[in-house]
Design a protein around this motif. Structure first.
Motif, PDB file in Angstrom:
ATOM      1  N   ARG A  81       0.708  -1.325   0.032  1.00  0.00           N
ATOM      2  CA  ARG A  81       0.139  -0.066  -0.020  1.00  0.00           C
ATOM      3  C   ARG A  81       1.012   1.387   0.127  1.00  0.00           C
ATOM      4  N   LYS A  82       0.626   2.243  -0.919  1.00  0.00           N
ATOM      5  CA  LYS A  82       1.352   3.349  -0.860  1.00  0.00           C
ATOM      6  C   LYS A  82       0.741   4.576  -0.376  1.00  0.00           C
ATOM      7  N   THR A  83       1.452   5.241   0.516  1.00  0.00           N
ATOM      8  CA  THR A  83       0.966   6.315   1.133  1.00  0.00           C
ATOM      9  C   THR A  83       1.989   7.533   1.386  1.00  0.00           C
ATOM     10  N   PHE A  84       1.211   8.415   1.699  1.00  0.00           N
ATOM     11  CA  PHE A  84       2.042   9.967   1.679  1.00  0.00           C
ATOM     12  C   PHE A  84       2.207  10.022   3.246  1.00  0.00           C
ATOM     13  N   TYR A  85       3.381  10.381   3.605  1.00  0.00           N
ATOM     14  CA  TYR A  85       3.704  10.776   5.122  1.00  0.00           C
ATOM     15  C   TYR A  85       4.573  11.649   5.426  1.00  0.00           C
ATOM     16  N   LYS A  86       4.429  13.037   5.727  1.00  0.00           N
ATOM     17  CA  LYS A  86       4.948  14.132   6.138  1.00  0.00           C
ATOM     18  C   LYS A  86       6.118  14.152   4.737  1.00  0.00           C
TER      19      LYS A  86
END
Length: 376
Positions: A81-86
């Motif tokens: 799962r790809k996610t954006f964080y900071k």
């Protein structure tokens, strides 16, 4: 049958049904990085595929080790799962995709991993529990230093703080635990050959974590831990004719954060060894009321409560200025066999020893065959 008995019977049956539906858990455990846990998991995956088992990779981390990476070929992989964080795009294991795909067996590496903020669970071991509950078996891996109750002992050996930790209960629910054992010489040889870290990092590793005396100590701990869980499994599965007195531990803590952590972790180890229920008791005296103790102490106290519950303790909080009497009362009510306390400061210890209440507690303990353990 009485209503209460009927309810208990139904609950017990539901637990049996759930357990039969739950996936099986196999854990590869090692004394350190580089012993070959991931390699062995992938070898097993190929063997299972050849035998017609639907096994898929939920998450794997090869650390760019060529031999390990080569074993990925031919094993189905569930996309991360790809996610954006900071402001950065990161990849995490896709828990829901694994459950939706529903293979017979899922490979889930890096059991001690902390998930990105906003994930369903904060820890990967919690993801694994969800996968098991969905009826999918899991093969996973962990290093010995990530076990919560061994954290401080191993930090003393290595000098390296371990922030990602797994509660010991994950080993208790495992159906199989395999220790990947190497001698210190074999592990160091692998390191020097560049099979663990990039060769540029080898010399630094040899001067720090991968020193012979440290490896020997970690190896001993890993071997003992796996042996302990094997004994525990035998005790559970092989019925005994003689029933011993059931042990029950009571860990008594205060707002002293460091002492509390030691008492909690060491009592957890004792309870795990005896397969016993255990309790953490915090008696809040008026001097430790929320209005009187600093915010950082309150925060540490809450963290220790969380640690206790994660390690499987029943948590009891009582407000009282009669600390020893309260301990004695809880011990009697809960049929405690062993009371565990931290080693107090010398001046406080002298004060306690001179009090009639403490002597009364000792007399009560002697009369009920309850043990007192002072942990430091």
């Amino acid at each position: 049958m009485e209503p209460d008995q009927k309810d208990t019977s139904v609950k017990d049956f539901i637990e049996l049904v759930k357990k039969s539906r739950r996936g099986k858990l196999k854990i590869y455990i090692g004394m350190s990085a580089g012993v070959g846990k991931t390699y062995r998991m992938l070898q097993e995956a190929h063997a299972l595929l050849k035998n017609g088992i639907d096994i898929q990779i939920g998450y794997i981390e090869t650390h760019n080790r060529a031999e390990t990476h080569a074993l990925l070929a031919g094993i189905p992989v569930i996309s991360r799962r790809k996610t954006f964080y900071k402001g950065r795009e990161l990849e995490e294991m896709d828990l829901q995709a694994i459950i939706n795909r529903h293979p017979e067996v899922a490979i889930v590496d890096e059991l001690a991993h902390s998930n990105i903020e906003g994930s369903k669970n904060s820890k990967r071991w919690q993801d694994v529990m969800d996968i098991l509950e969905a009826g999918i078996s899991v093969i996973t891996a962990i290093n010995i230093q990530h076990l919560e109750s061994l954290n401080e002992e191993i930090e003393d050996i290595t000098g390296i703080p371990i922030t990602e930790r797994v509660p010991d209960k994950i080993l208790e629910v495992a159906d199989e635990i395999v220790n990947i054992d190497l001698t210190a010489d074999e592990l160091i040889a692998r390191l020097k050959e560049g099979k663990i870290y990039d060769k540029a990092k080898v010399e630094t590793a040899l001067q720090n974590f991968f020193r012979n005396e440290k490896i020997l100590q970690l190896r001993e701990i890993a071997l003992k831990e796996v042996a302990h869980h094997l004994e525990r499994k035998i005790d559970i599965e092989v019925p005994k004719q003689i029933k011993l007195r059931p042990e029950r531990f009571l860990a008594c803590i205060s707002s002293n954060s460091e002492t509390a952590k030691i008492v909690i972790r060491k009592t957890a180890r004792l309870a795990s060894y005896y397969r016993s229920p255990w309790i953490v008791l915090y008696v809040q005296s008026s001097s430790e009321s929320l209005e009187r103790i600093k915010l950082d102490k309150q925060r540490h106290l809450i963290n220790n409560f969380k640690l206790a519950t994660e390690l499987g303790a029943e948590l009891i909080k009582i407000k009282s200025d009669e600390i020893t009497k309260t301990i004695m009362k809880v011990a009697e009510e809960k049929e405690v066999t062993t009371i565990c306390i931290g080693k107090p400061h010398l001046n406080l210890w002298q004060v306690i020893l001179r009090t009639a209440i403490f002597n009364e507690l000792l007399n009560k303990i002697a009369a009920t065959e309850t043990d007192l353990v002072i942990l430091s």
